[in-house]
Write a protein that holds these residues in place. Structure first.
Motif, PDB file in Angstrom:
ATOM      1  N   SER A 151      39.058  41.154  41.038  1.00  0.00           N
ATOM      2  CA  SER A 151      38.183  41.240  39.870  1.00  0.00           C
ATOM      3  C   SER A 151      37.437  42.564  39.803  1.00  0.00           C
ATOM      4  N   GLU A 193      31.028  44.146  34.048  1.00  0.00           N
ATOM      5  CA  GLU A 193      31.813  43.813  35.232  1.00  0.00           C
ATOM      6  C   GLU A 193      30.939  43.562  36.465  1.00  0.00           C
ATOM      7  N   ASP A 206      40.537  41.138  32.050  1.00  0.00           N
ATOM      8  CA  ASP A 206      39.288  40.424  32.283  1.00  0.00           C
ATOM      9  C   ASP A 206      39.672  38.995  32.637  1.00  0.00           C
ATOM     10  N   ILE A 207      38.760  38.269  33.247  1.00  0.00           N
ATOM     11  CA  ILE A 207      39.077  36.954  33.797  1.00  0.00           C
ATOM     12  C   ILE A 207      38.263  35.870  33.111  1.00  0.00           C
ATOM     13  N   MET A 245      34.144  38.705  34.602  1.00  0.00           N
ATOM     14  CA  MET A 245      34.486  37.341  34.998  1.00  0.00           C
ATOM     15  C   MET A 245      33.619  36.378  34.197  1.00  0.00           C
ATOM     16  N   LYS A 283      36.505  44.223  36.505  1.00  0.00           N
ATOM     17  CA  LYS A 283      36.872  43.245  35.479  1.00  0.00           C
ATOM     18  C   LYS A 283      35.697  42.303  35.230  1.00  0.00           C
TER      19      LYS A 283
END
Length: 176
Positions: A26, A103, A135-136, A31, A29
């Motif tokens: 991640s 992020e 992105d998560i 989350m 990124k």
């Protein structure tokens, strides 16, 4: 409950969530995790794993505020010292407009059933948030059976896929 089977304990769901949050690459990124606002044990796990990732936690949505506030009043949790809660749409939109490094956060949001007025739906459809490739989004829940929920969630996931967001779904065990 429609299935006459024994369900695993919350410890199994916690381990699934830990695996996704901690083991997924991640770095750089965003989350986002969505779960039932009333699921305090799951919310505790999200906060715990976010700390391990050295990320700040922001709960976004009125129902999250409602359940967390109620739980704090009866001393079940003490999230206020560890997290930020933003409950109203314009405050959320303004937060994202000013957030220079998303992020660095884990955003816990309402909307895992695809509800059109939820935070996650507004992030996706109303451009509250600029999703970037990889992105998560973690759905730490299952879809509540019903045509509307299924259709809304499928539509939401299709939009996330168009944005090339990584989706993790069904990170959950039934409580029924």
């Amino acid at each position: 409950a429609f299935k006459p089977i024994k369900m695993p304990s919350e410890s199994v769901a916690k381990e699934l969530l830990r695996e996704v949050m901690i083991s997924t690459n991640s770095k750089d990124k965003v989350m986002i995790v969505s779960t039932f606002s009333s699921h305090l044990a799951r919310l505790k796990s999200i906060v715990e794993f976010s700390k391990q990732l050295n990320r700040k936690v922001v709960f976004l949505g009125r129902s999250l505020d409602k359940y967390v506030s109620a739980a704090e009043r009866i001393n079940l949790v003490e999230f206020s010292k560890e997290i930020k809660i933003i409950k109203y749409g314009m405050e959320i939109k303004n937060f994202f407009a000013k957030c220079k490094k998303p992020e660095e956060y884990v955003f816990v949001v309402t909307g895992h059933q695809g509800e059109p007025k939820s935070v996650l739906a507004r992030m996706i459809y109303k451009n509250f948030f600029n999703f970037k490739k990889e992105d998560i989004v973690i759905f730490s829940c299952t879809i509540i059976p019903g045509e509307e929920n299924i259709r809304n969630r499928e539509r939401m996931e299709a939009e996330l896929k168009k944005k090339k967001v990584r989706i993790f779904r069904d990170i959950h065990v039934s409580g029924h």
